[in-house]
Design a protein around this motif. Sequence first.
Motif, PDB file in Angstrom:
ATOM      1  N   THR A 251       0.850  -1.192   0.000  1.00 25.52           N
ATOM      2  CA  THR A 251       0.000   0.000   0.000  1.00 25.52           C
ATOM      3  C   THR A 251       0.884   1.238   0.000  1.00 25.52           C
ATOM      4  OG1 THR A 251      -1.695  -1.158   1.270  1.00 25.52           O
ATOM      5  CG2 THR A 251      -1.828   1.245   1.221  1.00 25.52           C
ATOM      6  N   ILE A 252       0.701   2.098  -1.005  1.00 28.73           N
ATOM      7  CA  ILE A 252       1.459   3.349  -1.079  1.00 28.73           C
ATOM      8  C   ILE A 252       0.540   4.472  -0.603  1.00 28.73           C
ATOM      9  CG2 ILE A 252       2.742   4.925  -2.593  1.00 28.73           C
ATOM     10  CD1 ILE A 252       3.017   2.487  -4.559  1.00 28.73           C
ATOM     11  N   VAL A 253       1.027   5.291   0.329  1.00 30.46           N
ATOM     12  CA  VAL A 253       0.216   6.374   0.888  1.00 30.46           C
ATOM     13  C   VAL A 253       0.760   7.702   0.361  1.00 30.46           C
ATOM     14  CG1 VAL A 253      -0.709   7.401   2.989  1.00 30.46           C
ATOM     15  CG2 VAL A 253      -0.120   4.955   2.954  1.00 30.46           C
ATOM     16  N   ALA A 254       0.015   8.326  -0.555  1.00 32.52           N
ATOM     17  CA  ALA A 254       0.454   9.589  -1.171  1.00 32.52           C
ATOM     18  C   ALA A 254      -0.779  10.428  -1.487  1.00 32.52           C
ATOM     19  CB  ALA A 254       1.230   9.305  -2.457  1.00 32.52           C
ATOM     20  N   GLN A 255      -0.707  11.703  -1.145  1.00 34.86           N
ATOM     21  CA  GLN A 255      -1.834  12.591  -1.471  1.00 34.86           C
ATOM     22  C   GLN A 255      -1.895  12.830  -2.987  1.00 34.86           C
ATOM     23  OE1 GLN A 255      -4.045  13.512   0.886  1.00 34.86           O
ATOM     24  NE2 GLN A 255      -5.264  14.216  -0.861  1.00 34.86           N
ATOM     25  N   ARG A 256      -0.732  13.053  -3.584  1.00 35.59           N
ATOM     26  CA  ARG A 256      -0.597  13.254  -5.033  1.00 35.59           C
ATOM     27  C   ARG A 256       0.722  12.652  -5.451  1.00 35.59           C
ATOM     28  NH1 ARG A 256      -1.124  19.030  -7.296  1.00 35.59           N
ATOM     29  NH2 ARG A 256       0.285  19.512  -5.585  1.00 35.59           N
ATOM     30  N   PRO A 257       1.014  12.304  -6.669  1.00 35.84           N
ATOM     31  CA  PRO A 257       0.098  12.288  -7.815  1.00 35.84           C
ATOM     32  C   PRO A 257      -0.843  11.088  -7.757  1.00 35.84           C
ATOM     33  CG  PRO A 257       2.205  11.378  -8.435  1.00 35.84           C
ATOM     34  CD  PRO A 257       2.339  11.815  -7.011  1.00 35.84           C
ATOM     35  N   LYS A 258      -1.762  11.044  -8.697  1.00 37.83           N
ATOM     36  CA  LYS A 258      -2.676   9.912  -8.785  1.00 37.83           C
ATOM     37  C   LYS A 258      -1.883   8.711  -9.317  1.00 37.83           C
ATOM     38  CE  LYS A 258      -7.291   8.891 -10.631  1.00 37.83           C
ATOM     39  NZ  LYS A 258      -7.818   8.414  -9.351  1.00 37.83           N
ATOM     40  N   LEU A 259      -1.891   7.636  -8.540  1.00 37.21           N
ATOM     41  CA  LEU A 259      -1.001   6.509  -8.876  1.00 37.21           C
ATOM     42  C   LEU A 259      -1.695   5.366  -9.612  1.00 37.21           C
ATOM     43  CD1 LEU A 259       1.093   6.369  -5.576  1.00 37.21           C
ATOM     44  CD2 LEU A 259       1.798   7.290  -7.798  1.00 37.21           C
ATOM     45  N   SER A 260      -3.046   5.339  -9.577  1.00 36.76           N
ATOM     46  CA  SER A 260      -3.733   4.156 -10.134  1.00 36.76           C
ATOM     47  C   SER A 260      -3.348   3.846 -11.591  1.00 36.76           C
ATOM     48  CB  SER A 260      -5.252   4.278  -9.969  1.00 36.76           C
ATOM     49  OG  SER A 260      -5.704   5.489 -10.540  1.00 36.76           O
ATOM     50  N   PRO A 261      -3.098   4.861 -12.469  1.00 36.77           N
ATOM     51  CA  PRO A 261      -2.738   4.493 -13.847  1.00 36.77           C
ATOM     52  C   PRO A 261      -1.422   3.714 -13.943  1.00 36.77           C
ATOM     53  CG  PRO A 261      -3.259   6.843 -13.676  1.00 36.77           C
ATOM     54  CD  PRO A 261      -3.166   6.318 -12.281  1.00 36.77           C
ATOM     55  N   PHE A 262      -0.580   3.810 -12.922  1.00 34.67           N
ATOM     56  CA  PHE A 262       0.754   3.198 -12.994  1.00 34.67           C
ATOM     57  C   PHE A 262       0.799   1.815 -12.338  1.00 34.67           C
ATOM     58  CE2 PHE A 262       1.189   7.801 -12.986  1.00 34.67           C
ATOM     59  CZ  PHE A 262       1.876   7.994 -14.175  1.00 34.67           C
TER      60      PHE A 262
ATOM     61  N   LYS B 282      -1.589  -1.194  -4.186  1.00 30.79           N
ATOM     62  CA  LYS B 282      -2.690  -0.221  -4.138  1.00 30.79           C
ATOM     63  C   LYS B 282      -2.177   1.097  -3.580  1.00 30.79           C
ATOM     64  CE  LYS B 282      -4.387  -2.679  -0.012  1.00 30.79           C
ATOM     65  NZ  LYS B 282      -3.137  -3.391   0.252  1.00 30.79           N
ATOM     66  N   ALA B 283      -2.915   2.156  -3.859  1.00 29.25           N
ATOM     67  CA  ALA B 283      -2.506   3.476  -3.400  1.00 29.25           C
ATOM     68  C   ALA B 283      -3.677   4.133  -2.692  1.00 29.25           C
ATOM     69  CB  ALA B 283      -2.055   4.325  -4.577  1.00 29.25           C
ATOM     70  N   THR B 284      -3.350   4.939  -1.708  1.00 31.22           N
ATOM     71  CA  THR B 284      -4.405   5.670  -1.003  1.00 31.22           C
ATOM     72  C   THR B 284      -3.902   7.068  -0.657  1.00 31.22           C
ATOM     73  OG1 THR B 284      -5.904   5.630   0.901  1.00 31.22           O
ATOM     74  CG2 THR B 284      -3.701   4.793   1.276  1.00 31.22           C
ATOM     75  N   THR B 285      -4.835   7.985  -0.475  1.00 30.17           N
ATOM     76  CA  THR B 285      -4.472   9.300   0.075  1.00 30.17           C
ATOM     77  C   THR B 285      -4.776   9.237   1.573  1.00 30.17           C
ATOM     78  OG1 THR B 285      -6.645  10.333  -0.050  1.00 30.17           O
ATOM     79  CG2 THR B 285      -5.331  10.322  -2.069  1.00 30.17           C
ATOM     80  N   THR B 286      -4.506  10.335   2.274  1.00 33.70           N
ATOM     81  CA  THR B 286      -4.894  10.379   3.695  1.00 33.70           C
ATOM     82  C   THR B 286      -5.895  11.506   3.921  1.00 33.70           C
ATOM     83  OG1 THR B 286      -3.018  11.800   4.185  1.00 33.70           O
ATOM     84  CG2 THR B 286      -2.709   9.423   4.536  1.00 33.70           C
ATOM     85  N   GLU B 287      -6.667  11.845   2.878  1.00 31.81           N
ATOM     86  CA  GLU B 287      -7.655  12.931   2.994  1.00 31.81           C
ATOM     87  C   GLU B 287      -6.975  14.220   3.465  1.00 31.81           C
ATOM     88  OE1 GLU B 287     -11.033  12.594   2.403  1.00 31.81           O
ATOM     89  OE2 GLU B 287     -11.058  10.428   2.046  1.00 31.81           O
ATOM     90  N   LYS B 288      -5.761  14.439   2.961  1.00 37.17           N
ATOM     91  CA  LYS B 288      -4.957  15.634   3.261  1.00 37.17           C
ATOM     92  C   LYS B 288      -4.516  15.729   4.730  1.00 37.17           C
ATOM     93  CE  LYS B 288      -6.573  18.294  -0.639  1.00 37.17           C
ATOM     94  NZ  LYS B 288      -7.188  19.495  -1.154  1.00 37.17           N
TER      95      LYS B 288
END
Length: 386
Positions: free
Chosen positions: A326-337, A359-365
């Motif tokens: 699980t990758i935790v990043a607010q940006r960039p959008k990772l799903s295409p990669f 999978k990737a997720t943000t932390t709602e800023k």
Amino acid sequence: MRTFLILLAGGKGTRMSSIINKVLLPLEGKSVIRRSAEAFHGLVDEVVVVCHETDTDRIRSEVDAASLPVSVRYATGGSSRQASVRNGLNALRADAGDIVLVHDGARCLVSPGLIRRVISSVQCNGSGIPGLQVSSTYKLCSSDGTVQQTVERSRLVEAQTPQGFLFGTLTDAFHAADLDRFEGTDDASLLEHAGFPVFIVDGEKSNIKLTTPDDMILAENYLNREKRLMRIGMGYDVHRLAEGRKLILCGIEIPWDRGLLGHSDADVALHALMDALLGACAMGDIGRHFPDTDPGLEGVSSMVLLERTMDIIRHAGYIPGNADITIVAQRPKLSPFIPAMKEKVAPALGLQPEEVNIKATTTEKLGFEGREEGISAYAVCTVRPA
Ligand code: MG
């Protein structure tokens, strides 16, 4: 103090109702002798394999397949076990204070833990042989077939191999046996005959000597039981985002105006994955294996470190079963990669794409990831004995 191994592969296996040497028989995809040699990986400094000349070529190719990182030489088998060990001893370039392990090539399920126990007993006491507590009642019989005595079970152990000795002691014991024409059924009995103490370490029930076809079935069962033993590891890592760096996640370069800061390429996802793999094998962490003080690792691709991590866990006897990152990043959008990441990571682990999840997720800023100060990653994986 160096450690030498005499690996006995000289038997003809007449009780195996097979025309080929029993150590060449296949067991779950690998020959018995290859498994025996592999068991000593990383534990000995030199190996002498003792076998009959007619088998040497085939045994050599099997032992080569074990890829032992030490010199392996060959000596000719004798007419008895004792004669074979003597030929092995004569082929050794050892000093009196070195350790010699003598192992039956047909005991291919021996564990690294047992081998280590034997070696440390030789280091402390001068000798060490594995002994297994017996559970049956044993009777000493007279030649007329009647029982002479019931042997006290608590003092009985079944002797196994590897049997370990100081080279000087073992050669002295052989010399004494030669003088007295004493023939023993194992190496320790020669020391006993010569009056040297023999120390026992805990043996293992699975360390069977493959002698009959039934033993092969038993060994297959032990190996299949091992296969079912699964271990789990988890890893976590964080790297700071900085300008002027490439953003690399799971080996894929993501177009972005910033990247992760670090000594290597700072692939936070692969770092978490490597820590999970090492964790599952109880092999520490990447900081221990690839210190960031190593100038040779500056800017190195974490895919290279993943390859080396795989070597480490393979040498420890494990292969991955599956992995979840699980990758935790607010940006960039990772799903295409993510599909490209899976295609990169799965083969590196020796796995099919469906055995790897990314999978990737943000932390709602929220938090440092949400403020885009850094990216973190979690990984969980399973491994099983190879
Ligand atoms: Mg890191």
